[in-house]
Design a protein around this motif. Structure first.
Motif, PDB file in Angstrom:
ATOM      1  N   VAL A  38      44.801 -28.972  -9.549  1.00  0.00           N
ATOM      2  CA  VAL A  38      43.336 -28.845  -9.564  1.00  0.00           C
ATOM      3  C   VAL A  38      42.895 -27.953 -10.721  1.00  0.00           C
ATOM      4  O   VAL A  38      41.948 -28.272 -11.438  1.00  0.00           O
ATOM      5  N   ALA A  39      43.597 -26.856 -10.937  1.00  0.00           N
ATOM      6  CA  ALA A  39      43.249 -25.950 -12.038  1.00  0.00           C
ATOM      7  C   ALA A  39      43.406 -26.647 -13.389  1.00  0.00           C
ATOM      8  O   ALA A  39      42.517 -26.539 -14.257  1.00  0.00           O
ATOM      9  N   GLU A  40      44.510 -27.367 -13.574  1.00  0.00           N
ATOM     10  CA  GLU A  40      44.738 -28.087 -14.831  1.00  0.00           C
ATOM     11  C   GLU A  40      43.674 -29.154 -15.068  1.00  0.00           C
ATOM     12  O   GLU A  40      43.155 -29.296 -16.176  1.00  0.00           O
ATOM     13  N   LEU A  41      43.347 -29.903 -14.028  1.00  0.00           N
ATOM     14  CA  LEU A  41      42.346 -30.966 -14.166  1.00  0.00           C
ATOM     15  C   LEU A  41      40.973 -30.386 -14.473  1.00  0.00           C
ATOM     16  O   LEU A  41      40.242 -30.927 -15.311  1.00  0.00           O
ATOM     17  N   SER A  42      40.620 -29.297 -13.808  1.00  0.00           N
ATOM     18  CA  SER A  42      39.330 -28.660 -14.054  1.00  0.00           C
ATOM     19  C   SER A  42      39.212 -28.210 -15.503  1.00  0.00           C
ATOM     20  O   SER A  42      38.183 -28.430 -16.146  1.00  0.00           O
ATOM     21  N   ASP A  43      40.270 -27.594 -16.007  1.00  0.00           N
ATOM     22  CA  ASP A  43      40.259 -27.115 -17.395  1.00  0.00           C
ATOM     23  C   ASP A  43      40.257 -28.267 -18.393  1.00  0.00           C
ATOM     24  O   ASP A  43      39.469 -28.285 -19.327  1.00  0.00           O
ATOM     25  N   GLU A  44      41.148 -29.215 -18.193  1.00  0.00           N
ATOM     26  CA  GLU A  44      41.332 -30.281 -19.172  1.00  0.00           C
ATOM     27  C   GLU A  44      40.149 -31.233 -19.242  1.00  0.00           C
ATOM     28  O   GLU A  44      39.751 -31.664 -20.319  1.00  0.00           O
ATOM     29  N   PHE A  45      39.583 -31.576 -18.093  1.00  0.00           N
ATOM     30  CA  PHE A  45      38.497 -32.551 -18.067  1.00  0.00           C
ATOM     31  C   PHE A  45      37.126 -31.899 -17.958  1.00  0.00           C
ATOM     32  O   PHE A  45      36.117 -32.598 -17.891  1.00  0.00           O
ATOM     33  N   ASP A  46      37.088 -30.558 -17.903  1.00  0.00           N
ATOM     34  CA  ASP A  46      35.841 -29.800 -17.816  1.00  0.00           C
ATOM     35  C   ASP A  46      34.983 -30.288 -16.645  1.00  0.00           C
ATOM     36  O   ASP A  46      33.803 -30.610 -16.803  1.00  0.00           O
ATOM     37  N   VAL A  47      35.609 -30.371 -15.485  1.00  0.00           N
ATOM     38  CA  VAL A  47      34.911 -30.753 -14.260  1.00  0.00           C
ATOM     39  C   VAL A  47      35.140 -29.660 -13.215  1.00  0.00           C
ATOM     40  O   VAL A  47      36.115 -28.918 -13.273  1.00  0.00           O
ATOM     41  N   GLU A  48      34.211 -29.575 -12.280  1.00  0.00           N
ATOM     42  CA  GLU A  48      34.360 -28.634 -11.179  1.00  0.00           C
ATOM     43  C   GLU A  48      34.805 -29.397  -9.944  1.00  0.00           C
ATOM     44  O   GLU A  48      34.068 -30.240  -9.421  1.00  0.00           O
ATOM     45  N   ILE A  49      36.020 -29.128  -9.518  1.00  0.00           N
ATOM     46  CA  ILE A  49      36.560 -29.770  -8.328  1.00  0.00           C
ATOM     47  C   ILE A  49      36.345 -28.806  -7.161  1.00  0.00           C
ATOM     48  O   ILE A  49      37.000 -27.770  -7.071  1.00  0.00           O
ATOM     49  N   SER A  50      35.386 -29.137  -6.317  1.00  0.00           N
ATOM     50  CA  SER A  50      35.030 -28.264  -5.204  1.00  0.00           C
ATOM     51  C   SER A  50      35.998 -28.483  -4.040  1.00  0.00           C
ATOM     52  O   SER A  50      36.704 -29.496  -3.987  1.00  0.00           O
ATOM     53  N   PRO A  51      36.000 -27.551  -3.091  1.00  0.00           N
ATOM     54  CA  PRO A  51      36.837 -27.754  -1.905  1.00  0.00           C
ATOM     55  C   PRO A  51      36.524 -29.063  -1.177  1.00  0.00           C
ATOM     56  O   PRO A  51      37.419 -29.672  -0.599  1.00  0.00           O
ATOM     57  N   MET A  52      35.280 -29.518  -1.244  1.00  0.00           N
ATOM     58  CA  MET A  52      34.916 -30.777  -0.591  1.00  0.00           C
ATOM     59  C   MET A  52      35.564 -31.979  -1.281  1.00  0.00           C
ATOM     60  O   MET A  52      35.706 -33.037  -0.673  1.00  0.00           O
ATOM     61  N   ASP A  53      35.944 -31.827  -2.556  1.00  0.00           N
ATOM     62  CA  ASP A  53      36.601 -32.901  -3.300  1.00  0.00           C
ATOM     63  C   ASP A  53      38.101 -32.954  -3.031  1.00  0.00           C
ATOM     64  O   ASP A  53      38.747 -33.960  -3.310  1.00  0.00           O
ATOM     65  N   ILE A  54      38.642 -31.867  -2.513  1.00  0.00           N
ATOM     66  CA  ILE A  54      40.086 -31.787  -2.304  1.00  0.00           C
ATOM     67  C   ILE A  54      40.414 -32.366  -0.927  1.00  0.00           C
ATOM     68  O   ILE A  54      40.646 -31.650   0.049  1.00  0.00           O
ATOM     69  N   VAL A  55      40.389 -33.676  -0.886  1.00  0.00           N
ATOM     70  CA  VAL A  55      40.705 -34.427   0.333  1.00  0.00           C
ATOM     71  C   VAL A  55      41.775 -35.460  -0.023  1.00  0.00           C
ATOM     72  O   VAL A  55      41.865 -35.891  -1.173  1.00  0.00           O
ATOM     73  N   PRO A  56      42.572 -35.862   0.938  1.00  0.00           N
ATOM     74  CA  PRO A  56      43.661 -36.805   0.648  1.00  0.00           C
ATOM     75  C   PRO A  56      43.201 -38.082  -0.051  1.00  0.00           C
ATOM     76  O   PRO A  56      43.912 -38.603  -0.910  1.00  0.00           O
ATOM     77  N   GLU A  57      42.019 -38.573   0.286  1.00  0.00           N
ATOM     78  CA  GLU A  57      41.533 -39.825  -0.310  1.00  0.00           C
ATOM     79  C   GLU A  57      41.411 -39.719  -1.834  1.00  0.00           C
ATOM     80  O   GLU A  57      41.639 -40.693  -2.548  1.00  0.00           O
ATOM     81  N   ASN A  58      41.061 -38.548  -2.340  1.00  0.00           N
ATOM     82  CA  ASN A  58      40.910 -38.368  -3.789  1.00  0.00           C
ATOM     83  C   ASN A  58      42.243 -38.141  -4.500  1.00  0.00           C
ATOM     84  O   ASN A  58      42.330 -38.298  -5.713  1.00  0.00           O
ATOM     85  N   PHE A  59      43.265 -37.765  -3.751  1.00  0.00           N
ATOM     86  CA  PHE A  59      44.557 -37.435  -4.342  1.00  0.00           C
ATOM     87  C   PHE A  59      45.651 -38.400  -3.895  1.00  0.00           C
ATOM     88  O   PHE A  59      46.831 -38.136  -4.061  1.00  0.00           O
ATOM     89  N   GLU A  60      45.262 -39.526  -3.330  1.00  0.00           N
ATOM     90  CA  GLU A  60      46.224 -40.489  -2.786  1.00  0.00           C
ATOM     91  C   GLU A  60      47.115 -41.090  -3.879  1.00  0.00           C
ATOM     92  O   GLU A  60      48.325 -41.128  -3.757  1.00  0.00           O
ATOM     93  N   THR A  61      46.496 -41.580  -4.951  1.00  0.00           N
ATOM     94  CA  THR A  61      47.244 -42.169  -6.066  1.00  0.00           C
ATOM     95  C   THR A  61      46.693 -41.609  -7.371  1.00  0.00           C
ATOM     96  O   THR A  61      45.645 -40.961  -7.392  1.00  0.00           O
ATOM     97  N   VAL A  62      47.385 -41.896  -8.444  1.00  0.00           N
ATOM     98  CA  VAL A  62      46.893 -41.488  -9.760  1.00  0.00           C
ATOM     99  C   VAL A  62      45.531 -42.146 -10.018  1.00  0.00           C
ATOM    100  O   VAL A  62      44.620 -41.521 -10.552  1.00  0.00           O
ATOM    101  N   GLU A  63      45.385 -43.389  -9.590  1.00  0.00           N
ATOM    102  CA  GLU A  63      44.122 -44.117  -9.784  1.00  0.00           C
ATOM    103  C   GLU A  63      42.967 -43.451  -9.034  1.00  0.00           C
ATOM    104  O   GLU A  63      41.886 -43.276  -9.594  1.00  0.00           O
ATOM    105  N   THR A  64      43.170 -43.070  -7.779  1.00  0.00           N
ATOM    106  CA  THR A  64      42.079 -42.429  -7.031  1.00  0.00           C
ATOM    107  C   THR A  64      41.763 -41.056  -7.605  1.00  0.00           C
ATOM    108  O   THR A  64      40.613 -40.633  -7.610  1.00  0.00           O
ATOM    109  N   LEU A  65      42.769 -40.385  -8.111  1.00  0.00           N
ATOM    110  CA  LEU A  65      42.554 -39.099  -8.765  1.00  0.00           C
ATOM    111  C   LEU A  65      41.709 -39.281 -10.022  1.00  0.00           C
ATOM    112  O   LEU A  65      40.752 -38.541 -10.265  1.00  0.00           O
TER     113      LEU A  65
END
Length: 76
Positions: A38-65
């Protein structure tokens, strides 16, 4: 997508990532690994990944991520 796969490979060099790689079901990332990811993605893509975004559905596959990253980037 290539940039995302490069980040994933830097964190887990022993895994061959494709867009269909199952990140949760195959237990590729544990809880500490998820925090690093999450830290790497936030820095690299300049996005804010909130706790509400950290759910299995968003991290299921590389595609959903990748879809989550695109959605968060569009919200900015």
């Amino acid at each position: 997508m290539e940039e995302l796969i490069e980040i994933l490979q830097a964190l887990k060099p022993d895994v061959k990532f494709t867009k269909d790689t199952r990140l949760v079901d195959d237990k590729i990332f544990d809880s500490l690994g998820m925090i690093s990811l999450v830290a790497e993605l936030s820095d690299e893509f300049d996005v804010e990944i909130s706790p509400m975004d950290i759910v299995p559905e968003n991290f299921e596959t590389v595609e959903t991520l990748y879809q989550m990253i695109e959605r968060l980037a569009d919200e900015d």
